[in-house]
Design a protein around this motif. Structure first.
Motif, PDB file in Angstrom:
ATOM      1  N   ASP A 268       0.847  -1.186   0.000  1.00  0.00           N
ATOM      2  CA  ASP A 268       0.000   0.000   0.000  1.00  0.00           C
ATOM      3  C   ASP A 268       0.888   1.242   0.000  1.00  0.00           C
ATOM      4  O   ASP A 268       2.021   1.200   0.493  1.00  0.00           O
ATOM      5  CB  ASP A 268      -0.923   0.010   1.221  1.00  0.00           C
ATOM      6  CG  ASP A 268      -2.042   1.038   1.084  1.00  0.00           C
ATOM      7  OD1 ASP A 268      -2.586   1.180  -0.031  1.00  0.00           O
ATOM      8  OD2 ASP A 268      -2.380   1.698   2.078  1.00  0.00           O
ATOM      9  N   PHE A 269       0.355   2.334  -0.567  1.00  0.00           N
ATOM     10  CA  PHE A 269       1.094   3.591  -0.672  1.00  0.00           C
ATOM     11  C   PHE A 269       0.405   4.675   0.156  1.00  0.00           C
ATOM     12  O   PHE A 269      -0.818   4.669   0.306  1.00  0.00           O
ATOM     13  CB  PHE A 269       1.158   4.070  -2.123  1.00  0.00           C
ATOM     14  CG  PHE A 269       2.059   3.259  -3.013  1.00  0.00           C
ATOM     15  CD1 PHE A 269       3.377   3.634  -3.206  1.00  0.00           C
ATOM     16  CD2 PHE A 269       1.584   2.115  -3.642  1.00  0.00           C
ATOM     17  CE1 PHE A 269       4.216   2.896  -4.023  1.00  0.00           C
ATOM     18  CE2 PHE A 269       2.408   1.369  -4.465  1.00  0.00           C
ATOM     19  CZ  PHE A 269       3.733   1.756  -4.654  1.00  0.00           C
ATOM     20  N   ASN A 270       1.214   5.624   0.649  1.00  0.00           N
ATOM     21  CA  ASN A 270       0.630   6.826   1.236  1.00  0.00           C
ATOM     22  C   ASN A 270       0.759   7.978   0.238  1.00  0.00           C
ATOM     23  O   ASN A 270       1.236   7.803  -0.893  1.00  0.00           O
ATOM     24  CB  ASN A 270       1.293   7.171   2.581  1.00  0.00           C
ATOM     25  CG  ASN A 270       2.770   7.518   2.448  1.00  0.00           C
ATOM     26  OD1 ASN A 270       3.301   7.696   1.358  1.00  0.00           O
ATOM     27  ND2 ASN A 270       3.453   7.622   3.579  1.00  0.00           N
TER      28      ASN A 270
ATOM     29  N   PHE B  86      -9.856  -0.912  -7.198  1.00  0.00           N
ATOM     30  CA  PHE B  86     -10.139   0.162  -8.131  1.00  0.00           C
ATOM     31  C   PHE B  86      -9.071   1.247  -8.023  1.00  0.00           C
ATOM     32  O   PHE B  86      -8.529   1.499  -6.938  1.00  0.00           O
ATOM     33  CB  PHE B  86     -11.495   0.809  -7.816  1.00  0.00           C
ATOM     34  CG  PHE B  86     -12.665   0.153  -8.505  1.00  0.00           C
ATOM     35  CD1 PHE B  86     -12.924   0.384  -9.845  1.00  0.00           C
ATOM     36  CD2 PHE B  86     -13.528  -0.671  -7.804  1.00  0.00           C
ATOM     37  CE1 PHE B  86     -14.004  -0.193 -10.478  1.00  0.00           C
ATOM     38  CE2 PHE B  86     -14.615  -1.262  -8.417  1.00  0.00           C
ATOM     39  CZ  PHE B  86     -14.854  -1.019  -9.766  1.00  0.00           C
ATOM     40  N   ASP B  87      -8.785   1.908  -9.154  1.00  0.00           N
ATOM     41  CA  ASP B  87      -8.000   3.129  -9.076  1.00  0.00           C
ATOM     42  C   ASP B  87      -8.961   4.297  -8.855  1.00  0.00           C
ATOM     43  O   ASP B  87     -10.119   4.101  -8.490  1.00  0.00           O
ATOM     44  CB  ASP B  87      -7.140   3.312 -10.330  1.00  0.00           C
ATOM     45  CG  ASP B  87      -7.958   3.612 -11.587  1.00  0.00           C
ATOM     46  OD1 ASP B  87      -9.209   3.575 -11.526  1.00  0.00           O
ATOM     47  OD2 ASP B  87      -7.341   3.905 -12.627  1.00  0.00           O
TER      48      ASP B  87
ATOM     49  N   HIS C  26      -0.801   3.680  -7.573  1.00  0.00           N
ATOM     50  CA  HIS C  26      -0.154   4.911  -7.109  1.00  0.00           C
ATOM     51  C   HIS C  26       0.178   5.771  -8.325  1.00  0.00           C
ATOM     52  O   HIS C  26       0.874   5.326  -9.246  1.00  0.00           O
ATOM     53  CB  HIS C  26       1.118   4.592  -6.330  1.00  0.00           C
ATOM     54  CG  HIS C  26       1.855   5.808  -5.862  1.00  0.00           C
ATOM     55  ND1 HIS C  26       1.297   6.705  -4.966  1.00  0.00           N
ATOM     56  CD2 HIS C  26       3.088   6.296  -6.175  1.00  0.00           C
ATOM     57  CE1 HIS C  26       2.149   7.684  -4.744  1.00  0.00           C
ATOM     58  NE2 HIS C  26       3.236   7.471  -5.460  1.00  0.00           N
ATOM     59  N   ASN C  27      -0.352   6.997  -8.330  1.00  0.00           N
ATOM     60  CA  ASN C  27      -0.142   7.913  -9.456  1.00  0.00           C
ATOM     61  C   ASN C  27      -0.494   7.257 -10.788  1.00  0.00           C
ATOM     62  O   ASN C  27       0.274   7.318 -11.764  1.00  0.00           O
ATOM     63  CB  ASN C  27       1.308   8.411  -9.479  1.00  0.00           C
ATOM     64  CG  ASN C  27       1.609   9.342  -8.324  1.00  0.00           C
ATOM     65  OD1 ASN C  27       0.702   9.930  -7.733  1.00  0.00           O
ATOM     66  ND2 ASN C  27       2.878   9.479  -7.981  1.00  0.00           N
ATOM     67  N   GLU C  28      -1.643   6.596 -10.822  1.00  0.00           N
ATOM     68  CA  GLU C  28      -2.183   5.936 -12.014  1.00  0.00           C
ATOM     69  C   GLU C  28      -1.342   4.745 -12.479  1.00  0.00           C
ATOM     70  O   GLU C  28      -1.536   4.223 -13.576  1.00  0.00           O
ATOM     71  CB  GLU C  28      -2.356   6.927 -13.169  1.00  0.00           C
ATOM     72  CG  GLU C  28      -3.314   8.071 -12.831  1.00  0.00           C
ATOM     73  CD  GLU C  28      -3.559   8.974 -14.024  1.00  0.00           C
ATOM     74  OE1 GLU C  28      -2.907   8.767 -15.072  1.00  0.00           O
ATOM     75  OE2 GLU C  28      -4.398   9.877 -13.913  1.00  0.00           O
TER      76      GLU C  28
ATOM     77  N   LYS D 184       6.022  -3.495 -11.424  1.00  0.00           N
ATOM     78  CA  LYS D 184       5.405  -2.231 -11.802  1.00  0.00           C
ATOM     79  C   LYS D 184       4.757  -2.405 -13.170  1.00  0.00           C
ATOM     80  O   LYS D 184       5.398  -2.841 -14.119  1.00  0.00           O
ATOM     81  CB  LYS D 184       6.461  -1.124 -11.851  1.00  0.00           C
ATOM     82  CG  LYS D 184       5.923   0.247 -12.215  1.00  0.00           C
ATOM     83  CD  LYS D 184       7.050   1.278 -12.202  1.00  0.00           C
ATOM     84  CE  LYS D 184       6.546   2.668 -12.531  1.00  0.00           C
ATOM     85  NZ  LYS D 184       7.654   3.669 -12.491  1.00  0.00           N
ATOM     86  N   HIS D 185       3.484  -2.042 -13.266  1.00  0.00           N
ATOM     87  CA  HIS D 185       2.725  -2.244 -14.503  1.00  0.00           C
ATOM     88  C   HIS D 185       2.459  -0.890 -15.159  1.00  0.00           C
ATOM     89  O   HIS D 185       1.802  -0.024 -14.566  1.00  0.00           O
ATOM     90  CB  HIS D 185       1.397  -2.946 -14.215  1.00  0.00           C
ATOM     91  CG  HIS D 185       1.555  -4.262 -13.512  1.00  0.00           C
ATOM     92  ND1 HIS D 185       1.694  -5.456 -14.190  1.00  0.00           N
ATOM     93  CD2 HIS D 185       1.618  -4.573 -12.185  1.00  0.00           C
ATOM     94  CE1 HIS D 185       1.824  -6.446 -13.321  1.00  0.00           C
ATOM     95  NE2 HIS D 185       1.777  -5.940 -12.101  1.00  0.00           N
ATOM     96  N   LEU D 186       2.967  -0.732 -16.366  1.00  0.00           N
ATOM     97  CA  LEU D 186       2.752   0.499 -17.132  1.00  0.00           C
ATOM     98  C   LEU D 186       1.632   0.235 -18.121  1.00  0.00           C
ATOM     99  O   LEU D 186       1.832  -0.373 -19.177  1.00  0.00           O
ATOM    100  CB  LEU D 186       4.045   0.900 -17.852  1.00  0.00           C
ATOM    101  CG  LEU D 186       5.244   1.177 -16.938  1.00  0.00           C
ATOM    102  CD1 LEU D 186       6.492   1.451 -17.763  1.00  0.00           C
ATOM    103  CD2 LEU D 186       4.950   2.333 -16.009  1.00  0.00           C
TER     104      LEU D 186
END
Length: 325
Positions: free
Chosen positions: A37-39, A263-264, A307-309, A322-324
């Protein structure tokens, strides 16, 4: 007569050997990565556990940037029991769900670079999943067939609400509508998805009942709060509309038991389960459309976080991807 040396302990043949169980003294990054998880600062937490050893131990890892997360170069760590889920409540505080039934609240000390205890609460049994609200001190957990709301600022270690027996079997997952501090959803092995508002005298309503499969995961669309997605033991995900209870409006197959749905901030939905793939769907015009599939993991995927889309995942291969999209 058998002679034994002094201080030698002899155990009868029908008694298990006893040994003292001690946690590791130095952090271990185990192969089984269960959540991340990200803050708001781009910092992250990652949960790893030793699930195939004699002693089930967990290590919480903190990373101060995305590059260190991918390289597993942690900046802080905490050793304890196995952990199943974790979420940031704010930039400095996060909640951990433990297999011991403990909801552990931890904080980041900005002065001495440590992870400190900010209190704990005990649920009835193992906590498989938890959820949080935006800008709130409340935490939502599930344990056995109960759903519980906690306030981490409470002076007493008792729940704000403990809803038992609304579900008749094990509750697998919960999620919140993050901008509505009293609204949340739950799914259970009893094949039901319940929508909750803890201000009501009858707080739960059955939103959906699957005829064939237990429900294993749930996610609320934070962009359009009318929509909820549930995942099943059989490998399908169903798009639900809370304005049309009891029916689903779209379905997609993932070919594995669903473990986590996230969900994003728009309409993209990431899905993982008992497979090495990460799937992404778009909820467009009330239809679940497949948008992405990635099989870079070598084992089951368990953790998903946006995180950041950008989507990040972890699983049973000691790897963060990491998925782009």
């Amino acid at each position: 007569m058998l002679e034994v040396e002094h201080n030698t302990v002899v155990y009868p043949p029908n008694k298990c050997l006893e040994r003292k169980i001690e946690l590791s003294t130095t952090p271990v990054v185990y192969d089984h990565l269960l959540f991340l998880d990200f803050n708001g600062k781009g910092e992250s937490i990652l949960g790893s556990s030793n699930l195939n050893g004699t002693v089930w131990e967990g290590t919480l890892l903190f990373f101060n940037n995305e590059e260190n997360l991918q390289l597993l170069k942690y900046n802080r760590s905490l050793i304890g029991s196995t952990i199943s889920d974790g979420k940031f409540l704010n930039d400095n505080t996060f909640a951990l769900a433990e297999d011991t039934g403990v909801l552990n609240i931890l904080s980041l000390s900005r002065e001495n670079a440590a992870i400190e205890s900010a209190g704990y609460f005990r649920d009835v049994d193992r906590i498989p999943k938890l959820a949080v609200w935006k800008n709130s001190s409340r935490v939502l957990t599930c344990s056995k067939n109960s759903v519980t709301v906690w306030d981490i600022n409470s002076a007493v270690r008792k729940p704000v609400h403990n809803f038992q027996n609304y579900h008749t079997e094990l509750v697998n997952c919960v999620d919140t509508v993050k901008t509505e501090p009293n609204v949340f959803a739950s799914v259970s092995m009893d094949r039901k998805c319940c929508l909750w508002d803890d201000r009501d005298a009858s707080p739960a309503t059955v939103l959906y009942n699957n005829e064939f499969c237990s429900l294993t995961s749930v996610a609320c669309n934070q962009h359009n709060t009318n929509y909820i997605v549930v995942g099943t033991e059989g490998g399908d995900i169903y798009l639900l509309d809370k304005r049309e209870p009891r029916e689903f409006i779209s379905v997609a197959s993932c070919n594995c038991e669903i473990y986590r749905i996230v969900f994003d901030d728009s309409n993209r939905l990431a899905v993982c389960g008992d497979l090495n793939k990460v799937l992404v769907f778009k909820c467009e015009d009330e239809i679940l459309n497949s948008a992405y599939c990635n099989d870079k993991h070598c084992g089951f995927v368990r953790g998903l976080a946006w995180h950041n889309e950008t989507l990040y995942s972890c699983g049973f291969d000691k790897q963060v991807v990491k998925h782009l999209l």
